[in-house]
Design an enzyme around this catalytic site. Sequence first.
Site, short mmCIF file in Angstrom:
data_model
loop_
_atom_site.label_atom_id
_atom_site.label_comp_id
_atom_site.label_asym_id
_atom_site.label_seq_id
_atom_site.Cartn_x
_atom_site.Cartn_y
_atom_site.Cartn_z
N GLY A 11 19.32 9.07 -34.48
CA GLY A 11 18.89 9.89 -33.34
C GLY A 11 19.64 9.52 -32.08
N ALA A 12 20.02 8.26 -31.98
CA ALA A 12 20.71 7.81 -30.77
C ALA A 12 22.08 8.49 -30.64
CB ALA A 12 20.85 6.30 -30.78
N GLY A 27 0.82 -1.21 0.00
CA GLY A 27 0.00 0.00 0.00
C GLY A 27 0.85 1.25 0.00
N GLY A 28 0.53 2.15 0.95
CA GLY A 28 1.25 3.42 1.03
C GLY A 28 2.74 3.24 1.23
C1 HXC Z 1 -1.98 -2.53 11.47
C2 HXC Z 1 -0.77 -4.38 10.87
C3 HXC Z 1 -0.78 -3.97 9.51
C4 HXC Z 1 -1.46 -2.76 9.20
C5 HXC Z 1 0.31 -5.82 9.66
N1 HXC Z 1 -0.10 -5.53 10.90
N2 HXC Z 1 -0.11 -4.89 8.79
N3 HXC Z 1 -1.37 -3.66 11.84
N4 HXC Z 1 -2.04 -2.07 10.21
N5 HXC Z 1 -1.48 -2.31 7.96
C6 HXC Z 1 0.18 -6.28 12.11
C7 HXC Z 1 -0.55 -7.60 12.17
O1 HXC Z 1 -1.83 -7.41 12.73
C8 HXC Z 1 0.35 -8.40 13.10
O2 HXC Z 1 0.12 -7.98 14.42
C9 HXC Z 1 1.73 -7.91 12.74
O3 HXC Z 1 1.54 -6.63 12.10
C10 HXC Z 1 2.45 -8.81 11.78
O4 HXC Z 1 1.59 -9.09 10.69
P1 HXC Z 1 1.41 -10.55 10.09
O5 HXC Z 1 0.27 -10.49 9.14
O6 HXC Z 1 1.36 -11.55 11.19
O7 HXC Z 1 2.79 -10.74 9.33
P2 HXC Z 1 3.08 -11.44 7.94
O8 HXC Z 1 2.41 -12.76 7.88
O9 HXC Z 1 4.55 -11.40 7.80
O10 HXC Z 1 2.40 -10.52 6.84
C11 HXC Z 1 2.85 -9.19 6.65
C12 HXC Z 1 1.88 -8.44 5.69
C13 HXC Z 1 0.43 -8.59 6.21
C14 HXC Z 1 2.03 -9.04 4.29
C15 HXC Z 1 2.35 -6.99 5.65
O11 HXC Z 1 0.42 -8.27 7.61
C16 HXC Z 1 -0.52 -7.71 5.49
O12 HXC Z 1 -0.96 -8.05 4.40
N6 HXC Z 1 -0.87 -6.57 6.11
C17 HXC Z 1 -1.82 -5.66 5.55
C18 HXC Z 1 -1.25 -4.93 4.37
C19 HXC Z 1 -2.20 -3.87 3.90
O13 HXC Z 1 -3.17 -4.17 3.22
N7 HXC Z 1 -1.96 -2.62 4.34
C20 HXC Z 1 -2.80 -1.51 4.10
C21 HXC Z 1 -2.49 -1.03 2.73
S1 HXC Z 1 -3.49 0.32 2.27
P3 HXC Z 1 0.41 -8.92 15.67
O14 HXC Z 1 -0.16 -8.17 16.84
O15 HXC Z 1 -0.28 -10.22 15.41
O16 HXC Z 1 1.89 -9.06 15.74
C22 HXC Z 1 -2.45 1.59 2.40
C23 HXC Z 1 -3.09 2.83 1.92
C24 HXC Z 1 -2.12 3.97 1.87
O17 HXC Z 1 -1.37 1.51 2.81
C25 HXC Z 1 -2.27 4.65 0.58
C26 HXC Z 1 -1.49 5.90 0.53
C27 HXC Z 1 -1.32 6.32 -0.91
#
Ligand code: HXC
Length: 510
Positions: free
Chosen positions: A404-405, A169-170
Amino acid sequence: MSETNQKLEDMRLKAVQGGGHRRIESQHKKGKLTARERIDILVDEGSFEEWDMFVEHRAVDFGMNNKKILGDGVVTGVGKVNGRTVFIFSQDFTVFGGSLSESHAKKILKVMEKAVQVGAPIIGLNDSGGARIQEGVASLGGYADVFYQNVLASGVVPQISMIMGPCAGGAVYSPAMTDFIFMVKDTSYMYVTGPDVVKTVTHENVTHEELGGAITHSSKSGVADCVFDNDIDSLIQLRKLLSFLPLNNKSSPPSFDSIDPNDRIETSLDTLIPDNSNKPYDMKELILKVIDEEDFFEIGQNYAKNIIIGFARVGGESVGIIANQPMVLAGCLDIESSVKAARFVRFCDCFNIPLVTFVDVPGFMPGTEQEYGGIIKHGAKLLFAYAEATVPKITIITRKAYGGAYDVMSSKHIKGDLNYAWPSAEIAVMGAKGAVEIIFREDLDNPEKIQKRTKEYEDNFANPYKAASLGFIDDIIFPKDTRKYIFNGLKLLKTKNISGVWKKHSNIPL
Ligand code: HXC
């Protein structure tokens, strides 16, 4: 220890535990270091001063008011690399997955703003699940603030992103606006949305690695500039990259003493070019033979291999090298190589790094794929970038400089400062065969005539003398002397000073 001092000691100990023992162990099991361990490797020993260790998030929804961790998932501060100041933020995956909250963003912004004021590079060690989901729009706002600061810092101080874990994401857009993105093999991913969302939306089955792994981004998308084997190797290489760069746009890169003689003659270069002008040779051999101590920091090694870019030194001074690679697609310029080189030229120009260009290019890649993809616009990026660059520009044509290159590759016409050619150079609108087939079409069924015409064209244009007679080439040099000419040129151009007409900014064909 007094009670107050003890409290500070306890708080610090608590902060460095991040998300706790279990999560740190899990990070290590994945082959990843923690945020602080990474900083320890990156900076000179004992030089890191951490800021905002006691910052916590302010979210209350989803029970977050009971889940606060000191530092809020990012370690920020200032340190030294080879004795020179760098500002650092290092995301802590053990704390809410390194996700970005409003407070986390503010910590990053603080170091970024100070880096611009002080004039020192910003290093981001990224390991983040993206926007902190529990914070919603506050987190999106935090990201946008960081993006804005990335833009303000662009061209003022070098910004380097190291991707050291999942970045979703971001978390990918701030790196995308920095100067270089490095990734760690097997443990880092970058994508706008992960495989699950991809499956729902496009019905594609794709793994994390295929979608956004280090190999994907360094060889297919070109998003990543370099890939390294593990955290330690990446951080050591990052230190090395910094050694080629100035601290900011108003200073020069550091110079180093070199044991390599500046006037070293490299006789083997006299036989580098094959007799048959359609036979490839390895341009990297030439690069390694003219730079100091064969020390070349290549960028984008596995992407658009028909052009080579990277940092080196000549006479101890940093240079940016751009070189066509005849071993791949005959060194043709296509969409990917044009964009790769254009961005590099612009980086070097921002940061006072002279450009050394080695030319062996048969032209732009023809065909529908290239035309439909917009080669006209993408090729123009490189032309534009070279023309705009005001740093010293030294060009050496080794063999082909067609069409051109020829113009694009730092030619005299777009203000190359010193343009040299080897005796083997062929500076022409196109290769003799193609030229004759167009201008003597009526003789095509007469091989004897065609052969005669081709020879005539070769004698006239497949050499550097015509271009030299017009002053487009400053001199024709023996290949063995190339290093000496580059060294002398850099010395001469050190005080180069040109200023353009006032404008808000140019409009490079994006
Ligand atoms: C809050 C988060 C988090 C998030 C992970 N965690 N992503 N908490 N916000 N975005 C937390 C989990 O709850 C977990 O907490 C710990 O971090 C580790 O995550 P896991 O899933 O257990 O780890 P892993 O299996 O290694 O997977 C990592 C991951 C996955 C691939 C990053 O966590 C994931 O898909 N997260 C969400 C990604 C996402 O969609 N983000 C938002 C994008 S939108 P605990 O307490 O269990 O340790 C965005 C918009 C911005 O960013 C746009 C701006 C232009």
